[in-house]
Design a protein around this motif. Structure first.
Motif, PDB file in Angstrom:
ATOM      1  N   UNK A 175       0.824  -1.212   0.000  1.00  0.00           N
ATOM      2  CA  UNK A 175       0.000   0.000   0.000  1.00  0.00           C
ATOM      3  C   UNK A 175       0.856   1.260   0.000  1.00  0.00           C
ATOM      4  N   UNK A 176       1.989   1.241   0.701  1.00  0.00           N
ATOM      5  CA  UNK A 176       2.894   2.403   0.657  1.00  0.00           C
ATOM      6  C   UNK A 176       3.392   2.612  -0.769  1.00  0.00           C
ATOM      7  N   UNK A 177       3.716   1.507  -1.443  1.00  0.00           N
ATOM      8  CA  UNK A 177       4.207   1.606  -2.821  1.00  0.00           C
ATOM      9  C   UNK A 177       3.095   2.055  -3.766  1.00  0.00           C
ATOM     10  N   UNK A 180      13.129   6.181  -8.429  1.00  0.00           N
ATOM     11  CA  UNK A 180      12.789   5.121  -7.467  1.00  0.00           C
ATOM     12  C   UNK A 180      12.735   3.754  -8.129  1.00  0.00           C
ATOM     13  N   UNK A 181      13.301   2.773  -7.466  1.00  0.00           N
ATOM     14  CA  UNK A 181      13.237   1.394  -7.948  1.00  0.00           C
ATOM     15  C   UNK A 181      12.567   0.549  -6.870  1.00  0.00           C
ATOM     16  N   UNK A 182      11.686  -0.350  -7.275  1.00  0.00           N
ATOM     17  CA  UNK A 182      11.087  -1.289  -6.318  1.00  0.00           C
ATOM     18  C   UNK A 182      11.330  -2.713  -6.817  1.00  0.00           C
ATOM     19  N   UNK A 183      11.211  -3.666  -5.888  1.00  0.00           N
ATOM     20  CA  UNK A 183      11.393  -5.061  -6.279  1.00  0.00           C
ATOM     21  C   UNK A 183      10.241  -5.518  -7.174  1.00  0.00           C
ATOM     22  N   UNK A 184      10.499  -6.591  -7.940  1.00  0.00           N
ATOM     23  CA  UNK A 184       9.440  -7.194  -8.751  1.00  0.00           C
ATOM     24  C   UNK A 184       8.372  -7.778  -7.810  1.00  0.00           C
ATOM     25  N   UNK A 231       8.667  -9.053  -3.895  1.00  0.00           N
ATOM     26  CA  UNK A 231       8.061  -8.271  -2.809  1.00  0.00           C
ATOM     27  C   UNK A 231       7.210  -9.178  -1.933  1.00  0.00           C
ATOM     28  N   UNK A 232       6.402  -9.994  -2.590  1.00  0.00           N
ATOM     29  CA  UNK A 232       5.492 -10.879  -1.848  1.00  0.00           C
ATOM     30  C   UNK A 232       6.268 -11.877  -0.983  1.00  0.00           C
ATOM     31  N   UNK A 233       7.273 -12.512  -1.586  1.00  0.00           N
ATOM     32  CA  UNK A 233       7.985 -13.597  -0.892  1.00  0.00           C
ATOM     33  C   UNK A 233       8.984 -13.083   0.136  1.00  0.00           C
ATOM     34  N   UNK A 234       9.508 -11.876  -0.070  1.00  0.00           N
ATOM     35  CA  UNK A 234      10.561 -11.387   0.814  1.00  0.00           C
ATOM     36  C   UNK A 234      10.106 -10.219   1.697  1.00  0.00           C
ATOM     37  N   UNK A 235       9.574  -9.182   1.092  1.00  0.00           N
ATOM     38  CA  UNK A 235       9.266  -7.975   1.879  1.00  0.00           C
ATOM     39  C   UNK A 235       7.967  -8.149   2.684  1.00  0.00           C
ATOM     40  N   UNK A 236       6.894  -8.506   2.002  1.00  0.00           N
ATOM     41  CA  UNK A 236       5.602  -8.657   2.692  1.00  0.00           C
ATOM     42  C   UNK A 236       5.711  -9.745   3.759  1.00  0.00           C
ATOM     43  N   UNK A 257      19.621  -6.788  -1.434  1.00  0.00           N
ATOM     44  CA  UNK A 257      20.667  -7.153  -2.417  1.00  0.00           C
ATOM     45  C   UNK A 257      20.159  -7.033  -3.845  1.00  0.00           C
ATOM     46  N   UNK A 258      18.916  -7.434  -4.053  1.00  0.00           N
ATOM     47  CA  UNK A 258      18.340  -7.354  -5.396  1.00  0.00           C
ATOM     48  C   UNK A 258      18.302  -5.900  -5.882  1.00  0.00           C
ATOM     49  N   UNK A 259      17.919  -4.994  -4.978  1.00  0.00           N
ATOM     50  CA  UNK A 259      17.862  -3.578  -5.360  1.00  0.00           C
ATOM     51  C   UNK A 259      19.261  -3.043  -5.681  1.00  0.00           C
TER      52      UNK A 259
END
Lengths: 237, 237
Positions: free
Chosen positions: B119-121, B137-141, B145-150, B173-175
């Motif tokens: 939601x922030x994104x 700005x770059x965000x993860x795919x 995002x789902x598997x790592x950040x969320x 690391x991905x970023x």
């Protein structure tokens, strides 16, 4: 009422709560007023009383509609009766929380060690509250208390818990050497010092901050099972 | 508004304050209401709005006579204008605090990475607030995002920051691999995950919880130099 001890206390409330998401955690209002007069000066040296400011904090908490008050400071329990009377609501006593922890974890222990501020020791806060139980209390010699315990509390309040860790370890070892079965960290700054150095002595001691946090979580859980989630409160630090 | 992030935020306020004793620390009132409706559901899925409960918290803080409000939750800044208007007092914006940190620590950086709730994104909270500055700005795919950040945010909210640490490291690391100069931990649960595993990646990132704590301490210090110590406030988490 050290602010680092208050932050630690709130973390321990969260850690001790069994919750799968934010919404299952306990609503808490924290009133941290570190500019309150020094408790030790008031008890030992006729300094300004912290009570008026503590009662201000109670007022703020009552306005926030809390249902229960917790005071994450051992020395401040010198004014426990006044806080209880002014608030007219449950105020969980830190010594009662420690007693529950002793019964659960060390049911046979009788020789307790006390590490705390000079004022907590002089006011015999633990000895009086536990008078009806058959405990013997041991404290460090004055020179050791000054150089290790009092100094460690100061260091934590200055944001240097690691430097304080080794000092607290020395004081705990001395008590164990004198035959103490369970050392009680009767100042909420002291667990922070042992945690900062990842001390193997910590599990042998009673962390009074965690004991009070557990008592608060247990209180809130009992209320929740009866009705809507209550507002538990930490005051003042 | 995760309670562990709130406890962490208060610890960071204490750590960032230069004080030799309790009385030099900043008075703080914390209103932690974790049973507030989920911000992400409200923004992305038409769930109940958390705003009425946030405004309840603002009311409680106003009754405690605070002078400034801080919200240690990135997503909740979706309702920043409403909180500001209702309180009629300074509300420090977390993105402004991050911008100050960028200018101080990484003045030449232009390529920023964003890790945060979906939601922030989606609400583009950072992109909008920093629109006048020349950042990319770059965000993860989405799958990452789902598997790592969320997943990491959920784990911290469940009291398992260590398990979350390795996941956040992968996402950071991905970023970096994609050319990001400064990854921003734009959810206040994420720094807790990297701290729990003592990650070497943490110093390369902006910890938004610490940035907001620093902004709050700087605000209180400026007020203190003018007059009596103010009451800074953290809401709500």
């Amino acid at each position: 009422m050290g602010p680092l001890a208050t932050a630690d206390f709130y973390r321990k409330i969260v850690e001790e709560t069994s919750a799968a998401c934010d919404q299952e955690h306990i609503p808490v209002v924290i009133c941290s007023l570190p500019d309150i007069p020094c408790r030790t000066s008031a008890i030992l040296r006729d300094g300004s009383s912290p009570l008026p400011r503590m009662l201000d904090a109670v007022d703020k908490l009552m306005q926030s509609e809390v249902d229960c008050i917790l005071i994450p400071c051992n020395t401040a329990h010198y004014w426990y009766n006044e806080v209880r009377q002014a608030s007219g609501m449950p105020v969980l006593h830190i010594v009662d929380a420690v007693h529950e922890e002793l019964q659960a974890r060390h049911p046979g222990a009788r020789r307790l060690g006390l590490l705390g501020t000079e004022s907590t020791l002089a006011a015999r806060i633990y000895q009086q509250r536990l008078a009806e139980h058959d405990y013997a209390f041991t404290i460090n010699k004055p020179a050791m208390r000054e150089a290790y315990v009092v100094r460690a509390i100061e260091l934590v309040k200055q944001g240097q818990p690691k430097q304080a860790g080794k000092l607290v370890e020395q004081a705990v070892r001395q008590l164990l050497h004198e035959g103490v079965e369970v050392p009680i960290l009767a100042c909420t700054e002291l667990p922070l010092a042992l945690e900062a150095v990842d001390s193997p002595l910590l599990p042998m001691c009673i962390d009074t901050n965690r004991a009070l946090a557990r008592a608060g979580v247990a209180w809130a859980t009992r209320q929740r099972s009866r009705r809507r989630p209550p507002l538990a409160i930490a005051l003042p630090s």
